[in-house]
Write an enzyme that holds these catalytic residues in place. Structure first.
Site, short mmCIF file in Angstrom:
data_model
loop_
_atom_site.label_atom_id
_atom_site.label_comp_id
_atom_site.label_asym_id
_atom_site.label_seq_id
_atom_site.Cartn_x
_atom_site.Cartn_y
_atom_site.Cartn_z
N ASP A 1 0.39 8.25 -1.31
CA ASP A 1 1.67 8.51 -0.65
C ASP A 1 2.82 7.82 -1.37
O ASP A 1 2.64 6.86 -2.11
CB ASP A 1 1.64 8.10 0.81
CG ASP A 1 1.23 6.63 1.00
OD1 ASP A 1 0.42 6.12 0.20
OD2 ASP A 1 1.72 5.99 1.95
N GLU B 1 -0.88 4.96 2.93
CA GLU B 1 -1.05 3.51 2.86
C GLU B 1 0.19 2.78 3.34
O GLU B 1 0.10 1.66 3.84
CB GLU B 1 -1.37 3.09 1.42
CG GLU B 1 -1.71 1.62 1.25
CD GLU B 1 -0.49 0.71 1.14
OE1 GLU B 1 -0.56 -0.44 1.62
OE2 GLU B 1 0.52 1.16 0.58
#
Length: 392
Positions: free
Chosen positions: A81, A139
């Site tokens: 991400d 995350e």
């Protein structure tokens, strides 16, 4: 030798790994929205062959390489991400998504793990047991993708897990290792201070939440300074304060936001009660009502010593003693710690700081970038770890 062949393949794959990283960098997606990123990863993995693919969550991908001989299962994890940060770099592969950028290096993590999967999937006959490649979403945002993947069963049958992170605080090509506590648990909290509004000319008719908040801010700093053991590394930071709309009026309400970080779970458990005791006491003394919303974040990241020793050994043997650095714990947080609640795990740093290439800027800032030469170190280390694992 098997490892010599793997290293030759890593050398030959360098340009492709860079190309993958630049693709991810151009098209970043924030936590829980990694739709195109995960689709691209699945497409690439499908082209390698010999991998069993699954989608544990809508925006994550897992690939299993099951060897031809019995053995243990080693998992390798990369986060995928990006962050809601407007990029200020000017290279040709700059983010094409306004307000979003890979300002923490997850683009490089995904590219390195793709490289490892491509090389190892072509050497299936040399694999004992299983290598599991986890491309993890989210995350950067609590509750974090790691916990979701654990609940989805990605660790079933796994004996150990590794994660790598390129970092801008050690020079390119250096490998940073640390035993035991490595990163802190990160909690967030919001304090609401309610008083009585009024005209600034008549303070005796109001309950001034701004003055009360000033007292709170001062007193909260005493928790770490005077209520915790000095040997319990911790930090309490107040990061936002919101209240008021007029220069000549007292607001009815004010909010204070902050974070608490520590390595010890008992210290984290102590903190909400301590904050609540202080804010309620200060509020009562001044006629205000103070309430606390405390949210636990990621677990402290505690590295398994045996797994770190394995990395020390293979890194020193292959790269040389001078390339391995012993690191100190940091109070940043990482949801890799969710995996470590269930299986032994180790989180390893790969240096990416090179001022000449402008890759020395801090993480989570608009100018952050990685030195792509660091990915060569990371990819080779992944392969070395798998090779060593085969010998255990």
């Amino acid at each position: 030798m098997t490892i010599a062949t793997w290293m030759e393949q890593a050398e030959a794959l360098q340009e492709q790994v860079v190309a993958w990283r630049r693709h991810f960098h151009r098209f970043p997606e924030v936590s829980f929205q990694e739709v195109e990123t995960s689709a691209f990863i699945e497409q690439q993995l499908s082209s390698f062959g010999n991998l069993e693919l699954s989608r544990p969550t809508p925006t994550s991908v897992m690939a299993r390489l099951i060897g031809t001989r019995p053995g243990q299962t080693l998992a390798l994890r990369a986060d995928i991400d990006a962050l809601p940060i407007q990029e200020e770099n000017e290279f040709e592969f700059v983010s094409q998504h306004p307000g979003i950028s890979h300002a923490c290096g997850h683009d490089s993590h995904a590219a390195m793990l793709l490289g490892a999967a491509k090389i190892l999937s072509s050497r299936k006959d040399e694999i004992a047991g299983e290598v599991r490649f986890i491309f993890q979403h989210a995350e950067e945002q609590v509750p974090g993708g790691a916990q979701q993947l654990v609940e989805a069963g990605v660790l079933e049958g796994v004996d150990a897990i590794y994660g790598l992170h390129l970092v801008s605080w050690i020079p390119t090509g250096q490998i940073g290792v640390i035993d035991g506590p490595a990163m802190a648990g990160n909690d967030a909290f919001e304090i609401t201070v309610r008083g009585r509004g009024g005209h600034a000319a008549y303070p005796h008719q109001a309950v001034d939440v701004i003055s009360v908040s000033a007292q709170l801010i001062t007193n909260l700093q005493h928790i770490v300074a005077r209520r915790l053991d000095p040997l319990d590394h911790a930090v309490l930071s107040l990061t936002q304060i919101h209240g008021g709309t007029s220069y000549n009026s007292f607001p009815e309400e004010l909010k204070i936001h902050g974070t608490f970080r520590a390595f010890d779970q008992e210290v984290r458990n102590f903190m909400p009660g301590m904050i609540r005791q202080i804010i309620e006491g200060v509020g009562k003394a001044h006629g205000a009502v103070c309430t606390l919303d405390y949210q636990y974040g990621y677990f402290p990241l505690i590295n398994d010593k045996k797994l770190v020793d394995l990395v020390r050994g293979v890194a020193r043997n292959f790269f040389g003693e001078q390339r391995v650095q012993e690191m100190k714990p940091v109070l940043g947080a990482e949801d890799f710690s969710a995996y470590q609640q269930h299986v032994p795990g180790a989180f390893i740093y790969i240096g990416s700081s090179n001022e000449a290439k402008e890759s020395h800027y801090p993480h989570h800032t608009p100018r952050f970038n990685v030195d792509e030469d660091g990915m060569d170190t990371g990819l080779k280390l992944l392969l070395l770890m798998v090779d060593k694992w085969q010998q255990l």
